[in-house]
Design a protein around this motif. Sequence first.
Motif, PDB file in Angstrom:
ATOM      1  N   CYS A   1     -52.732   4.076  33.654  1.00 40.52           N
ATOM      2  CA  CYS A   1     -53.847   4.769  33.021  1.00 40.52           C
ATOM      3  C   CYS A   1     -53.789   4.563  31.519  1.00 40.52           C
ATOM      4  N   LYS A   2     -54.793   5.077  30.839  1.00 39.75           N
ATOM      5  CA  LYS A   2     -54.871   4.993  29.387  1.00 39.75           C
ATOM      6  C   LYS A   2     -54.479   6.334  28.779  1.00 39.75           C
ATOM      7  N   ALA A   3     -53.921   6.265  27.598  1.00 35.53           N
ATOM      8  CA  ALA A   3     -53.559   7.494  26.889  1.00 35.53           C
ATOM      9  C   ALA A   3     -54.812   8.183  26.355  1.00 35.53           C
TER      10      ALA A   3
ATOM     11  N   VAL B   1     -46.652   9.939  32.728  1.00 36.42           N
ATOM     12  CA  VAL B   1     -45.493   9.111  32.372  1.00 36.42           C
ATOM     13  C   VAL B   1     -45.674   8.698  30.918  1.00 36.42           C
ATOM     14  N   ILE B   2     -44.843   9.265  30.059  1.00 36.73           N
ATOM     15  CA  ILE B   2     -44.976   9.055  28.609  1.00 36.73           C
ATOM     16  C   ILE B   2     -43.796   8.231  28.120  1.00 36.73           C
ATOM     17  N   ASP B   3     -44.092   7.101  27.492  1.00 37.72           N
ATOM     18  CA  ASP B   3     -43.040   6.188  27.014  1.00 37.72           C
ATOM     19  C   ASP B   3     -42.069   5.842  28.142  1.00 37.72           C
ATOM     20  N   ASP B   4     -42.653   5.541  29.311  1.00 40.14           N
ATOM     21  CA  ASP B   4     -41.910   5.115  30.513  1.00 40.14           C
ATOM     22  C   ASP B   4     -41.050   6.219  31.124  1.00 40.14           C
ATOM     23  N   GLN B   5     -41.213   7.454  30.683  1.00 40.13           N
ATOM     24  CA  GLN B   5     -40.447   8.562  31.232  1.00 40.13           C
ATOM     25  C   GLN B   5     -41.386   9.595  31.862  1.00 40.13           C
ATOM     26  N   PRO B   6     -41.253   9.842  33.185  1.00 42.87           N
ATOM     27  CA  PRO B   6     -42.082  10.884  33.797  1.00 42.87           C
ATOM     28  C   PRO B   6     -41.799  12.244  33.163  1.00 42.87           C
ATOM     29  N   ALA B   7     -42.832  13.009  32.963  1.00 44.57           N
ATOM     30  CA  ALA B   7     -42.668  14.356  32.408  1.00 44.57           C
ATOM     31  C   ALA B   7     -41.792  15.194  33.328  1.00 44.57           C
ATOM     32  N   ASP B   8     -41.015  16.091  32.739  1.00 43.32           N
ATOM     33  CA  ASP B   8     -40.127  16.932  33.540  1.00 43.32           C
ATOM     34  C   ASP B   8     -40.908  17.830  34.500  1.00 43.32           C
TER      35      ASP B   8
ATOM     36  N   GLY C   1     -49.518   8.654  24.275  1.00 41.09           N
ATOM     37  CA  GLY C   1     -48.358   7.889  24.710  1.00 41.09           C
ATOM     38  C   GLY C   1     -48.276   7.657  26.204  1.00 41.09           C
ATOM     39  N   THR C   2     -49.241   8.185  26.968  1.00 40.19           N
ATOM     40  CA  THR C   2     -49.220   8.015  28.424  1.00 40.19           C
ATOM     41  C   THR C   2     -49.636   6.597  28.791  1.00 40.19           C
ATOM     42  N   ARG C   3     -48.857   5.963  29.656  1.00 39.85           N
ATOM     43  CA  ARG C   3     -49.182   4.629  30.150  1.00 39.85           C
ATOM     44  C   ARG C   3     -49.417   4.640  31.655  1.00 39.85           C
ATOM     45  N   ALA C   4     -48.972   5.688  32.312  1.00 38.47           N
ATOM     46  CA  ALA C   4     -49.163   5.819  33.754  1.00 38.47           C
ATOM     47  C   ALA C   4     -49.169   7.296  34.103  1.00 38.47           C
ATOM     48  N   ILE C   5     -49.655   7.579  35.288  1.00 46.41           N
ATOM     49  CA  ILE C   5     -49.669   8.959  35.763  1.00 46.41           C
ATOM     50  C   ILE C   5     -49.286   8.958  37.241  1.00 46.41           C
ATOM     51  N   ILE C   6     -48.526   9.946  37.638  1.00 45.32           N
ATOM     52  CA  ILE C   6     -48.076  10.058  39.024  1.00 45.32           C
ATOM     53  C   ILE C   6     -48.908  11.137  39.713  1.00 45.32           C
ATOM     54  N   ILE C   7     -49.562  10.755  40.810  1.00 48.76           N
ATOM     55  CA  ILE C   7     -50.339  11.694  41.609  1.00 48.76           C
ATOM     56  C   ILE C   7     -49.445  12.211  42.721  1.00 48.76           C
ATOM     57  N   GLU C   8     -49.414  13.535  42.915  1.00 50.75           N
ATOM     58  CA  GLU C   8     -48.580  14.155  43.936  1.00 50.75           C
ATOM     59  C   GLU C   8     -49.450  15.063  44.809  1.00 50.75           C
ATOM     60  N   VAL C   9     -49.330  14.894  46.127  1.00 51.14           N
ATOM     61  CA  VAL C   9     -50.090  15.714  47.072  1.00 51.14           C
ATOM     62  C   VAL C   9     -49.120  16.219  48.124  1.00 51.14           C
TER      63      VAL C   9
END
Length: 704
Positions: free
Chosen positions: A64-66, A96-103, A129-137
């Motif tokens: 995704c885009k920041a 996922v910010i700077d290649d690190q998923p948020a806590d 700084g977000t380059r990706a996002i994790i979807i959780e269901v």
Amino acid sequence: MSDDVNRIRNPKFQKGKRAPQSWEWHGGDNATWQRQSSDDSYTGMSIQTDRKNTVAFFSQKMRCKAEHWYRFETDVSASFVGSDRHSGANLWVRPVIDDQPADDHVRLAGTLCTSDVLTLRGSFKTPPGTRAIIIEVGLSDATGRMTIHDVFATELIEPDQACHPMALPPPSRTLPAPRKIKRLAICSDDDSFAPLSSILSKRFGPKFTTTTDRKNWRAEESNVDALIFPDEKPPTGIRSLKSLLDLASRQAVVISTSAFTAIVGDGLKVRTIEQDDDPLCAKIAWGDYMTRGFALHDVFPFAHRGEQPRSQVQRHFRKGPALTKLLRQHGFVAVLESMTDSESTSDVPMCLYKSIPGGGLTVIDMEPMAESPTSADEPNIAVYLLLNILGVEQTGLGQYVSPLESEQEWHELLRDFTPRYYVFKHHGKTRENTVIQVGEDDETIGLPMMRRQAILIRTGIRGDDFAGIYGTMFFLKHLVRLDPPNETPYAHALTGKFRLVWIPLCNPWQPSGWQESLADEQVFEGDFDPGELSTIIDITDSDTQRLRVLYDHRDDDFDRQADMIRGLAGKFSSGRFFCRQGSDDTPVTRHDDRNWRTLAVKPDVMVDTNVFDTPLHASARSAGARLIRIEIPGSNQDLACNSIWRTDMVATTLEHVLGLQYGLIAMNRRGKPIAFGDHPPIKPGQCVIVEKNGTSPKRSMKAG
């Protein structure tokens, strides 16, 4: 829907032999998953657990885009048992910010139980700084089972929903409907409008609501106050604008845009827009009785499902000479305008109204009122609008809200709030020390006076309980309004006895439901001198559908206030809120019990010492202050489409509780006189004021 719209890979979990492709399982042995079929047809992915405190879900990482907006949805069926407000089936995202998923992940929507397939819907703006996002269901803190039928994600331009909380619309009582609607008829042969007939029958009563086939309808047989024509085809026998206007001079008429266009002809056209990315909305373009509870230019969801999966449909009139002629020559006004993802199809009339003595004509599509709900409850706001059109009195102090997305935006709003309403004093620059006060310590609304006891109102107890935050703001701005004849007649009496202080935000602003990241509640340290503080009033959301008013101890004054709160709620609530909600004792996240019903405001008033557990409460109690907590039913995931009645419940209950600290303040914010106790009938805009020391009641008349 084209594949490039949905950013989710394998959205139905069908691909993959042993495990679903593109998805990662989190849950270990605490829960199990299994693909489900019915009648040899694949239905979705089920997750099941019989262990409490289990968190189990599927996740997928999406580029995704920041600082961009994204819309996320999942269709689920669920049946769980859980006690937490986040228990059950949930839709989360984790940037996922700077290649690190948020806590911590962000809860966009959830449900404990469903009676049918429910769409969990939410939007999210990615942090810098977000380059990706994790979807959780999946499921959280509950035992039971859910089925995931589909998952959807797409990029948005920007959400169109908008509100204007600092606006000061005229009081609803000053905008009476031109006709009292008691008996109505729905004329339709389209089965898709059966839900609309059922909704109106529940609101007006089956004896006063009839359904007639459009083809067999006859104007001379319509002995009703309002006629509703929702079909795309016009009613039989109405073949000209003149005959339609003649009908609307005898009763209120509501007709669809397509049927109206077919009757008028003369080059008038309707355009249909279908979008599968940005949700479609409507903008308030005209203020009158039909838009009570809104401010001008408020933007709210207003569309219905299209033929393509996830798409939304909206109709509006085409710009051109025919529309201009209709507006100018026949006296129609545009009540609503379209809001789409394109400038060419935005700001175009989509609801018209013509005032006619004896009736009136409204042109609006009614598919949004009959639409299946999602976790955001879009039909509630559409039905609210229709009931406004039909003249139903619904709100006095409530106002439409689409919560701001950041704490910074909230503080900017507060900085603009105090200059606009000059009697408010804004102290502090950060959440930790922001306080809004009515006047300075030694003045009331612009008048100097002796120092008074303080009443401390605290909202944002959790940070996502927005109804209390905005409802308190709406109460305060109406308290100090100075435009005759709309001023609040008891304002000087109340502020002359008490210094009102509001702490708007006791926890970090939580617009998207960050979980497991709530900061400790901000504790305003400091000892209170005896007699300095009269009362602390905390306002937050309830976990059930009940309005609750809690006190820290029982005494004679508690008994007085408890009896009066119930009586005031029964007489002076602005209206009887009609919406799709669960029964009183069900959790707010339970959807299988939801139905269209009238919510009679019957607050539970009780003593509960456990909710007053901070050092601030202890200090106030030791100084002799009374502690009160108001809990409003609801949650932030469906606030926007329920915001008018929820903020009205906050503001009205707060008005009653504050009045009881004075003694008794009962203001009529409705459009007709109210009989209350042994007092003479209280006219609209008037109030009764009785001091706590037992002096004779004062009758306060509105100015003018």
